[in-house]
Design a protein around this motif. Sequence first.
Motif, PDB file in Angstrom:
ATOM      1  N   PRO A 198       0.846  -1.233   0.096  1.00 43.99           N
ATOM      2  CA  PRO A 198      -0.118  -0.179  -0.109  1.00 43.99           C
ATOM      3  C   PRO A 198       0.781   1.203   0.072  1.00 43.99           C
ATOM      4  O   PRO A 198       0.482   2.259  -0.695  1.00 43.99           O
ATOM      5  N   SER A 199       1.798   1.350   0.825  1.00 43.88           N
ATOM      6  CA  SER A 199       2.770   2.630   0.741  1.00 43.88           C
ATOM      7  C   SER A 199       3.322   2.908  -0.531  1.00 43.88           C
ATOM      8  O   SER A 199       3.276   4.043  -0.972  1.00 43.88           O
ATOM      9  N   ARG A 200       3.595   1.978  -1.479  1.00 39.31           N
ATOM     10  CA  ARG A 200       4.470   1.942  -2.673  1.00 39.31           C
ATOM     11  C   ARG A 200       3.219   2.401  -3.684  1.00 39.31           C
ATOM     12  O   ARG A 200       3.338   3.407  -4.427  1.00 39.31           O
ATOM     13  N   ARG A 201       2.120   2.028  -3.351  1.00 41.81           N
ATOM     14  CA  ARG A 201       0.841   2.178  -4.274  1.00 41.81           C
ATOM     15  C   ARG A 201       0.403   3.805  -3.956  1.00 41.81           C
ATOM     16  O   ARG A 201       0.197   4.516  -5.154  1.00 41.81           O
ATOM     17  N   LYS A 202       0.621   4.350  -2.687  1.00 42.32           N
ATOM     18  CA  LYS A 202       0.369   5.762  -2.653  1.00 42.32           C
ATOM     19  C   LYS A 202       1.466   6.433  -3.268  1.00 42.32           C
ATOM     20  O   LYS A 202       1.063   7.772  -3.798  1.00 42.32           O
ATOM     21  N   GLU A 203       2.657   6.225  -3.134  1.00 40.49           N
ATOM     22  CA  GLU A 203       3.676   6.883  -3.704  1.00 40.49           C
ATOM     23  C   GLU A 203       3.550   6.979  -5.414  1.00 40.49           C
ATOM     24  O   GLU A 203       3.577   8.094  -5.933  1.00 40.49           O
ATOM     25  N   MET A 204       2.922   5.903  -5.955  1.00 40.07           N
ATOM     26  CA  MET A 204       3.076   5.795  -7.050  1.00 40.07           C
ATOM     27  C   MET A 204       1.634   6.849  -7.808  1.00 40.07           C
ATOM     28  O   MET A 204       1.732   7.666  -8.632  1.00 40.07           O
ATOM     29  N   GLU A 205       0.750   6.904  -6.915  1.00 35.65           N
ATOM     30  CA  GLU A 205      -0.565   7.764  -7.017  1.00 35.65           C
ATOM     31  C   GLU A 205      -0.218   9.377  -6.892  1.00 35.65           C
ATOM     32  O   GLU A 205      -0.392  10.159  -7.850  1.00 35.65           O
ATOM     33  N   ARG A 206       0.822   9.690  -5.854  1.00 31.92           N
ATOM     34  CA  ARG A 206       1.333  11.137  -5.826  1.00 31.92           C
ATOM     35  C   ARG A 206       2.245  11.383  -7.152  1.00 31.92           C
ATOM     36  O   ARG A 206       2.098  12.578  -7.601  1.00 31.92           O
ATOM     37  N   GLU A 207       2.901  10.200  -7.611  1.00 31.99           N
ATOM     38  CA  GLU A 207       3.804  10.565  -8.875  1.00 31.99           C
ATOM     39  C   GLU A 207       2.846  10.769 -10.089  1.00 31.99           C
ATOM     40  O   GLU A 207       3.018  11.746 -10.795  1.00 31.99           O
ATOM     41  N   GLN A 208       1.790  10.140 -10.188  1.00 33.06           N
ATOM     42  CA  GLN A 208       0.959  10.436 -11.059  1.00 33.06           C
ATOM     43  C   GLN A 208       0.181  11.555 -11.293  1.00 33.06           C
ATOM     44  O   GLN A 208       0.176  12.308 -11.947  1.00 33.06           O
ATOM     45  N   ALA A 209      -0.227  12.007  -9.647  1.00 35.86           N
ATOM     46  CA  ALA A 209      -1.009  13.220  -9.654  1.00 35.86           C
ATOM     47  C   ALA A 209      -0.030  14.459 -10.065  1.00 35.86           C
ATOM     48  O   ALA A 209      -0.426  15.339 -10.548  1.00 35.86           O
ATOM     49  N   GLU A 210       1.161  14.457  -9.749  1.00 38.31           N
ATOM     50  CA  GLU A 210       2.315  15.438  -9.926  1.00 38.31           C
ATOM     51  C   GLU A 210       2.406  15.348 -11.523  1.00 38.31           C
ATOM     52  O   GLU A 210       2.484  16.553 -12.027  1.00 38.31           O
TER      53      GLU A 210
END
Length: 301
Positions: A44-56
């Motif tokens: 889950p932590s990696r998934r959130k980081e990926m979501e932040r990168e996509q949002a950026e």
Amino acid sequence: ETAERREEDRPPRREEEKAPVERTKPSPFGPAGPAGGGGKYVPPSRRKEMEREQAEERRRDEERAKRESQARKAPAPARQQPKPAPKEEEPKPAPKPVVDAPKPDPERVSKFAELVVAVPKNDAAVKKIIAEAEDILTPVEFTSTLPVQALCEAMVKQANGKTRDQVDKVVVGWAPLLIKLVQRSERIRFKVQILHEIVAACDTVSFPRLTKETEWALVEALFDSLYTADVVEEQYFLWWQQDESRKTPDDAVWQLRHFHGWLEVAKVEGEESEEEDEDVQSSSAGSIDGHIHRRRPGGLR
């Protein structure tokens, strides 16, 4: 046998009908597996980081699209006009040589002064002197003050020590020549210069009185005669008072105080009726060679 025949006449079943379909439960990680494509589990932590990168990345794409839109709306920068080639400077004309203004000829002025050593006896003598002055003097001398200066010095010498009536005769005798010099000068307020020259000539003889028996000062008598002979009008006496181009000696100021006071009174009396004016002239006027003089009332002295 009949049952076997019926079984043989029946059409064969399709394969799917033969084998039962095995139903499976959907994966909690989607059709691609737990990793979204590799079948690998993503915490889950990696998934959130990926979501932040996509949002950026989406934010950067939106900003880039916004800048491109603004750039399309902005007016195109004006094209810079090519600078014209510098013009070759034209050679400046050579400065004109400074030419000094012509100066009056002292010899001509001296010859003119010899013409006015004596008061003319009649109009014919005055006309002759004026004609000779026209031959002697040039426009250069006429536009200067030197001829007027010579004539005023002669008038002061001829009037000094004389009676009041004799001063009138001196001024009336030279009036046509004075007027001619004013006309030929072609200068504004030239009559003010006549008054300056009269004062300067009286200064050379220390501002005397006419005689011991009279209260008339020489400069005062000459000013009064110039006024009554209509050579110098009232306004020029006022301008002479205001003129600061030449300093007036204190003696002249003192001796002319009554004359200027009378001028101020004369301005008021000039508004009287013609009948009253005739009465004043009959009581205070004198005649010299047919010229009427408006004498100042003695009470103002």
